[in-house]
Design an enzyme around this catalytic site. Structure first.
Site, short mmCIF file in Angstrom:
data_model
loop_
_atom_site.label_atom_id
_atom_site.label_comp_id
_atom_site.label_asym_id
_atom_site.label_seq_id
_atom_site.Cartn_x
_atom_site.Cartn_y
_atom_site.Cartn_z
NE ARG A 153 -37.54 -15.99 -20.50
CZ ARG A 153 -37.97 -14.51 -20.65
NH1 ARG A 153 -38.07 -13.84 -19.56
NH2 ARG A 153 -38.75 -14.34 -21.85
CD GLU A 172 -37.76 -13.86 -27.63
OE1 GLU A 172 -37.07 -13.04 -28.51
OE2 GLU A 172 -38.40 -13.32 -26.85
CG ASN A 174 -35.86 -13.19 -24.80
OD1 ASN A 174 -36.05 -12.23 -25.52
ND2 ASN A 174 -36.56 -14.11 -24.39
CB SER A 179 -37.48 -9.57 -17.17
OG SER A 179 -38.56 -9.94 -18.07
CE LYS A 333 -38.09 -11.88 -31.72
NZ LYS A 333 -37.87 -11.12 -30.65
CE LYS A 392 -41.41 -15.05 -33.68
NZ LYS A 392 -41.07 -15.74 -32.53
CD GLU A 396 -35.71 -9.38 -28.14
OE1 GLU A 396 -36.47 -10.14 -27.39
OE2 GLU A 396 -35.16 -10.16 -29.25
N GLY A 397 -39.68 -7.69 -26.48
CA GLY A 397 -40.49 -7.24 -25.45
C GLY A 397 -41.87 -7.38 -25.54
NE ARG A 478 -42.58 -15.70 -20.57
CZ ARG A 478 -42.23 -15.10 -21.52
NH1 ARG A 478 -42.14 -13.87 -21.74
NH2 ARG A 478 -41.83 -15.68 -22.70
P1 ADP Z 1 -40.42 -10.85 -28.05
O1 ADP Z 1 -38.95 -10.79 -28.21
O2 ADP Z 1 -41.14 -9.76 -28.24
O3 ADP Z 1 -40.82 -11.66 -26.70
P2 ADP Z 1 -41.28 -13.49 -29.27
O4 ADP Z 1 -40.64 -14.29 -30.32
O5 ADP Z 1 -41.06 -14.34 -28.12
O6 ADP Z 1 -40.79 -11.98 -29.25
O7 ADP Z 1 -42.65 -13.29 -29.30
C1 ADP Z 1 -43.65 -12.82 -28.58
C2 ADP Z 1 -44.67 -13.86 -28.26
O8 ADP Z 1 -45.54 -14.22 -29.63
C3 ADP Z 1 -44.43 -15.14 -27.48
O9 ADP Z 1 -44.11 -15.04 -26.12
C4 ADP Z 1 -45.64 -15.99 -28.12
O10 ADP Z 1 -46.62 -15.79 -27.23
C5 ADP Z 1 -45.87 -15.49 -29.40
N1 ADP Z 1 -45.28 -16.24 -30.50
C6 ADP Z 1 -43.95 -15.98 -30.90
N2 ADP Z 1 -43.41 -16.81 -31.95
C7 ADP Z 1 -44.31 -17.61 -32.04
C8 ADP Z 1 -44.59 -19.02 -32.85
N3 ADP Z 1 -43.74 -19.20 -33.58
N4 ADP Z 1 -45.66 -19.43 -32.46
C9 ADP Z 1 -46.73 -19.32 -31.73
N5 ADP Z 1 -46.41 -17.99 -30.85
C10 ADP Z 1 -45.35 -17.17 -30.94
MG MG Z 2 -37.52 -11.56 -26.82
MG MG Z 3 -40.30 -13.47 -26.08
#
Ligand code: ADP
Ligand code: MG
Ligand code: MG
Length: 502
Positions: A153, A172, A174, A179, A333, A392, A396-397, A478
């Site tokens: 995803r 990102e 996944n 899910s 990442k 970052k 994950e999660g 979401r």
């Molecule tokens: P994970 O693998 O834990 O889901 P993400 O990279 O998706 O990691 O980051 C988790 C959450 O943080 C995202 O769902 C989003 O709400 C926020 N986020 C992540 N990266 C960004 C970004 N570059 N700008 C704004 N919000 C972000």
């Molecule tokens: Mg993720």
């Molecule tokens: Mg995410």
């Protein structure tokens, strides 16, 4: 009925007793027109209607109190109204998905690239190092299964640029345990019903059909058939506490409908009863496993020493792994940041500049923290303007990223040492806030300023060098309250939503 000639959202939020603390930014646009959003009596009716239709349509979760049983369940959290998403950006995200599928698949097979990309990370991040060691082990032993199944995803936010242009930016991708493909197959019916009851007949027609459960199951079914044994099962590798079990069940039931047998097992079960025969066929409880579908195993807390052994056994086996270890690593990442370097996409798609352009158009700024001049520059840039970035780690999660002042704290602690290479830095995407109500069990309904994240599901199957399936399998929206920087649905921050194309 509340009067409808409201001049200020704030006044109505207070009048309705919905949330006295909400100070609605002028910028926030609305999921539905103000007359509906501000009609307190209607909203209270809709809240009841919404929860009932979610239960009737099976948008369900187990409760925190009873995560091991289905005796008492509740609705999964969701928005009262679907959220506006510009059609052209939605279409862009759909159109690029098959390119991302190919990219992930290419990276997963490029040992040299993975090694170089993750070299600095695995020296300081134990979790990534352990995954990487499994990858090396499997490579040295020789890959036993030519069938690859990817169910991923790709997540995006819509960035309001300073020039007034809104653009699609990837957050990102996944590649393991992505899910909500199941529950998001049911949420369109929920939002359509709510909009009908709210008298928004035209809008309800615009809620898109969506069936990622079928799209993901299509990939699983094809890989199962290619494995070629009618008796062999698809094993969902699941957590001990299965709060999100119904999301899995939709995919699982699509397989049962095709007479493909499914079992659900935990790492612990694999440790106890799993074995490989002399041909490296994987057996659990005496049943041959055609596919291991990981819905667990993406964070360090998922593993004991024994479950690391079990992961290695599964990776070494003839079973199709979804994802295999290379594909899992392709979703880190650090790899995302390395792929964004100039020239890297061209290396993966030497003959397809169109794919390169479409993929690159979705990239936000991504910056290395490797030791050296380039990484030093990243540190200085982050310390100067921490609010413009997200720091970052390789996790994950949801709930792991670092924002704002905390970026300075963390970076100041690690900036002179190789520990900083456990992280990457990314431009913070700034989406347009939207007003909506979030429905969550045991939380009073409140009008919230919200930010949305669009996910596109991808499914592909490859045998040897032949891509046999490469599809976009559906979408997920979401939405979270803007007061939270981070977080997914499972992390208790975001809720399920649907795009209303505008
Ligand atoms: P994970 O693998 O834990 O889901 P993400 O990279 O998706 O990691 O980051 C988790 C959450 O943080 C995202 O769902 C989003 O709400 C926020 N986020 C992540 N990266 C960004 C970004 N570059 N700008 C704004 N919000 C972000
Ligand atoms: Mg993720
Ligand atoms: Mg995410």
């Amino acid at each position: 009925m509340w009067p409808q000639e409201s001049s200020s959202c704030q006044v109505f939020a207070i009048l309705m007793g919905l949330d006295r603390s909400v100070d609605l930014p002028i910028m926030a646009s609305k999921a539905v027109p103000e007359d509906v959003l501000m009609n307190g009596a209607l909203i209270r009716d809709l809240e009841v209607v919404a929860k009932d239709i979610a239960l009737l349509r099976g948008v369900l979760m187990r409760t925190k109190e009873t995560p091991y049983s289905s005796e008492v369940v509740s609705y999964a959290p969701f928005t009262l109204f679907p959220s506006p998403v510009p059609k052209v950006l939605f279409d862009q995200a759909i159109a690029v998905q098959t390119h991302f599928n190919r990219l992930v698949d290419k990276i997963s097979q490029d040992t040299k690239f993975l090694h170089e990309a993750l070299d600095s990370t695995i020296k300081v991040d134990d979790f990534t190092a352990r995954l990487f060691n499994i990858h090396m082990h499997v490579l040295q032993e020789g890959c036993s299964q030519p069938i690859a199944l990817g169910l991923n995803r790709s997540d995006y936010m819509l960035d309001r640029g300073t020039d007034g242009n809104t653009t699609l930016k990837q957050i990102e991708i996944n590649t393991i345990a992505a899910s909500f493909g199941g529950l998001s197959s049911q949420t369109p019916a929920v939002h359509r019903h709510i909009l009908k009851v709210a008298g928004r007949l035209e809008e309800q027609k615009k809620v898109l059909d969506n069936n990622p459960a079928a799209g993901l199951a299509k990939g699983l079914a094809m890989a199962w058939e290619l494995y070629g044994s009618e008796r062999a099962v698809v094993m969902f590798l699941v957590e001990d506490e299965q709060i999100n079990i119904y999301d899995h069940r939709y995919v699982e039931n699509e397989l049962w409908n095709r007479n493909i047998p499914v079992i659900r097992r935990r790492f612990e079960d694999v440790c106890k009863t799993g074995l490989l025969d002399q041909d490296k066929r994987l057996f659990i409880d005496g049943q041959e496993v055609a596919i291991v579908y990981f819905r667990n195993g993406y964070m360090p807390q998922n593993y004991t020493e024994q479950s690391w052994e079990a992961r290695l056994m599964m990776e070494r086996s003839l079973a199709v792994k979804c994802p295999d270890i290379g594909t899992h690593l392709a979703g880190t990442k650090k790899v995302q940041q390395e792929v964004a370097r100039p020239g890297v996409l061209e290396r993966f798609f030497p003959d397809d500049p169109e794919a390169v352009a479409q993929i690159r158009a979705t990239f936000a700024g991504l910056y290395t923290l490797d030791m050296g001049e380039e990484g030093d520059k990243t540190v200085a840039m982050a310390l100067a303007n921490p609010d413009q970035f997200v720091l970052k780690p390789q996790r994950e999660g949801g709930g792991n990223n670092i924002y704002g002042a905390e970026i300075c704290q963390v970076l100041s602690g690690v900036k002179g040492s190789s520990e900083r290479t456990a992280y990457i830095l990314m431009d913070k995407v700034q989406p347009q806030p939207v007003l909506n109500y979030l429905l969550r069990r045991d939380c009073p309904l409140k009008l919230s300023t919200c930010l949305s994240e669009l996910g596109i599901f991808g499914a592909y199957v490859r045998k040897g060098t032949n891509m046999l399936l490469n599809e976009c399998a559906g979408h997920l929206l979401r939405t979270k309250s803007a007061e939270y920087s981070d977080g997914g649905v499972a992390a208790g921050v975001a809720v399920l939503d649907n795009p209303l194309l505008v």
